[in-house]
Design a protein around this motif. Structure first.
Motif, PDB file in Angstrom:
ATOM      1  N   CYS D  78      -3.648  -5.359  -6.762  1.00 13.32           N
ATOM      2  CA  CYS D  78      -3.389  -5.898  -8.101  1.00 13.32           C
ATOM      3  C   CYS D  78      -1.888  -6.051  -8.328  1.00 13.32           C
ATOM      4  O   CYS D  78      -1.440  -7.064  -8.887  1.00 13.32           O
ATOM      5  N   ALA D  79      -1.107  -5.076  -7.900  1.00  8.64           N
ATOM      6  CA  ALA D  79       0.356  -5.149  -8.060  1.00  8.64           C
ATOM      7  C   ALA D  79       0.923  -6.346  -7.305  1.00  8.64           C
ATOM      8  O   ALA D  79       1.811  -7.052  -7.807  1.00  8.64           O
ATOM      9  N   ALA D  80       0.414  -6.582  -6.094  1.00  5.02           N
ATOM     10  CA  ALA D  80       0.934  -7.694  -5.289  1.00  5.02           C
ATOM     11  C   ALA D  80       0.679  -9.033  -5.978  1.00  5.02           C
ATOM     12  O   ALA D  80       1.548  -9.909  -6.017  1.00  5.02           O
ATOM     13  N   GLU D  81      -0.507  -9.188  -6.574  1.00  2.19           N
ATOM     14  CA  GLU D  81      -0.831 -10.450  -7.245  1.00  2.19           C
ATOM     15  C   GLU D  81      -0.087 -10.559  -8.583  1.00  2.19           C
ATOM     16  O   GLU D  81       0.516 -11.596  -8.870  1.00  2.19           O
ATOM     17  N   CYS D  82      -0.162  -9.529  -9.395  1.00  2.27           N
ATOM     18  CA  CYS D  82       0.517  -9.561 -10.707  1.00  2.27           C
ATOM     19  C   CYS D  82       2.016  -9.799 -10.523  1.00  2.27           C
ATOM     20  O   CYS D  82       2.639 -10.505 -11.329  1.00  2.27           O
ATOM     21  N   GLY D  83       2.598  -9.201  -9.484  1.00  2.00           N
ATOM     22  CA  GLY D  83       4.037  -9.324  -9.258  1.00  2.00           C
ATOM     23  C   GLY D  83       4.486 -10.745  -8.980  1.00  2.00           C
ATOM     24  O   GLY D  83       5.674 -11.063  -9.117  1.00  2.00           O
ATOM     25  N   ARG D  84       3.539 -11.614  -8.608  1.00  2.00           N
ATOM     26  CA  ARG D  84       3.873 -13.015  -8.320  1.00  2.00           C
ATOM     27  C   ARG D  84       3.989 -13.873  -9.585  1.00  2.00           C
ATOM     28  O   ARG D  84       4.401 -15.021  -9.504  1.00  2.00           O
ATOM     29  N   HIS D  85       3.565 -13.333 -10.719  1.00  2.00           N
ATOM     30  CA  HIS D  85       3.541 -14.123 -11.958  1.00  2.00           C
ATOM     31  C   HIS D  85       4.625 -13.647 -12.920  1.00  2.00           C
ATOM     32  O   HIS D  85       4.883 -12.446 -13.031  1.00  2.00           O
ATOM     33  N   GLY D  86       5.230 -14.596 -13.628  1.00  2.00           N
ATOM     34  CA  GLY D  86       6.326 -14.258 -14.521  1.00  2.00           C
ATOM     35  C   GLY D  86       5.899 -13.745 -15.895  1.00  2.00           C
ATOM     36  O   GLY D  86       6.740 -13.246 -16.646  1.00  2.00           O
ATOM     37  N   CYS D  93       1.935  -4.982 -15.761  1.00  2.00           N
ATOM     38  CA  CYS D  93       0.759  -4.503 -15.025  1.00  2.00           C
ATOM     39  C   CYS D  93       1.150  -4.148 -13.589  1.00  2.00           C
ATOM     40  O   CYS D  93       0.703  -3.119 -13.059  1.00  2.00           O
ATOM     41  N   ALA D  94       1.981  -4.979 -12.974  1.00  2.00           N
ATOM     42  CA  ALA D  94       2.426  -4.689 -11.604  1.00  2.00           C
ATOM     43  C   ALA D  94       3.145  -3.338 -11.550  1.00  2.00           C
ATOM     44  O   ALA D  94       2.921  -2.534 -10.632  1.00  2.00           O
ATOM     45  N   ARG D  95       3.985  -3.081 -12.550  1.00  2.00           N
ATOM     46  CA  ARG D  95       4.696  -1.790 -12.575  1.00  2.00           C
ATOM     47  C   ARG D  95       3.713  -0.621 -12.746  1.00  2.00           C
ATOM     48  O   ARG D  95       3.818   0.391 -12.054  1.00  2.00           O
ATOM     49  N   ALA D  96       2.761  -0.775 -13.643  1.00  2.00           N
ATOM     50  CA  ALA D  96       1.781   0.305 -13.863  1.00  2.00           C
ATOM     51  C   ALA D  96       0.925   0.528 -12.618  1.00  2.00           C
ATOM     52  O   ALA D  96       0.573   1.669 -12.288  1.00  2.00           O
ATOM     53  N   CYS D  97       0.595  -0.548 -11.935  1.00  2.00           N
ATOM     54  CA  CYS D  97      -0.202  -0.435 -10.703  1.00  2.00           C
ATOM     55  C   CYS D  97       0.584   0.292  -9.610  1.00  2.00           C
ATOM     56  O   CYS D  97       0.025   1.135  -8.897  1.00  2.00           O
ATOM     57  N   ARG D  98       1.870  -0.053  -9.472  1.00  2.00           N
ATOM     58  CA  ARG D  98       2.660   0.613  -8.434  1.00  2.00           C
ATOM     59  C   ARG D  98       2.801   2.107  -8.727  1.00  2.00           C
ATOM     60  O   ARG D  98       2.678   2.947  -7.822  1.00  2.00           O
ATOM     61  N   ALA D  99       3.030   2.442  -9.985  1.00  2.00           N
ATOM     62  CA  ALA D  99       3.164   3.861 -10.355  1.00  2.00           C
ATOM     63  C   ALA D  99       1.851   4.601 -10.105  1.00  2.00           C
ATOM     64  O   ALA D  99       1.835   5.750  -9.644  1.00  2.00           O
TER      65      ALA D  99
END
Lengths: 109, 109, 109, 109
Positions: D78-86, D93-99
């Motif tokens: 999820c982080a990898a996909e969310c991180g691709r969007h501005g 969400c990407a930050r919360a997923c990584r944490a």
């Protein structure tokens, strides 16, 4: 409904979920587990109702008021049973259930 | 409530859950996904309501009537939206939602 | 993975979910509930694992293999504990857990 | 595992759950919803994995390490996909997923 009211209710649901999961697990470890059966059953139902409601609140669902009403009912029943037991986890759960029931009713109104 | 009535409702909830999960996923694969947004949202809420209700029915919860009522409401809304779309997964979901709403109302009565 | 293999696994998950919910509830009604504590705990975890896995299978999630692996582990543990008890609900649950573990491992392979 | 490590992981799961539910719902409201399909799918799976894991942590389940591993995998994707969007909700969400992935791996180790 403001986003602040929604967040208050969501936080109350998550605290109640955690209290119910913890109480059910701790009740299963009590020497008098036979006395805790109703408490365990209601903890389980209330935890499921809080999970359902919290997720609908998180996603801004149009069904949140209906979920809040069933959650408040689950919380009322769980608080009444937990409140009858002296175990600290039961008393803490009863308090979390009452706070969640209040927050759910306020939001559903 | 007989155990047969309960099983009918439980089966309807599980079929509706499967139809809603499948419909949400299939809607996300449609070329006209922008038209399917309301359908996806209601599929998600209805799937959660069916899961919540099914598990309470499975465990013989005293809260099952309250769960059935909110589930019927979720099913009604999802059926109304799905019924507006010609995709086969939407039409199948609308049918499963209507059957589940009926079964939930019958059990809650 | 064919859609038939997926449906077999999904059906096994839903049967196991129902067996676990029923077993947990029935264990709580047994006179010897103090002996059933581990069974109730594992029934709960297994029911949650089956729900999680079933819903991912229903939606065709790319994470289904990972879910199947954790579900198989939950089923193994629940089957081992349920299998030690003579209650009919425990024996039925052990059978449903073993079937679900097999189906999950086959799909995840 | 100390109770402090468990609480850190639990808090990370609940924050990630909220971020995923919010992101899925916000993605469905974006004008470019057709670009957000993978994000919505992974948000859904990750939210389910976080819910499953959080509840096992709350109850002190012996299966928590297995749940943490599948949750970390869901969070990574999820982080990898969310991180691709501005979109801000995707980045949050990407930050919360990584944490959450970090906390789950630490607890499962």
């Amino acid at each position: 409904m403001t986003s602040s009211e929604l967040q208050v209710c969501l936080d109350a649901c998550l605290r109640c979920l955690q209290a119910c999961e913890h109480c059910a697990s701790a009740c299963l470890s009590e020497p008098d587990v036979g006395m805790m059966v109703a408490c365990i059953r209601l903890d389980r139902d209330c935890a499921d109702a809080c999970t359902f409601t919290a997720r609908l609140l998180m996603r801004g669902s149009e069904l949140h008021a209906e979920a809040c009403r069933v959650c408040a009912e689950a919380c009322d029943r769980c608080a009444a049973e937990c409140g009858r037991h002296g175990h600290e986890h039961c008393q803490a759960c009863a308090r979390a259930c009452r706070a969640c029931a209040d927050a759910c009713r306020a939001l559903a109104a």
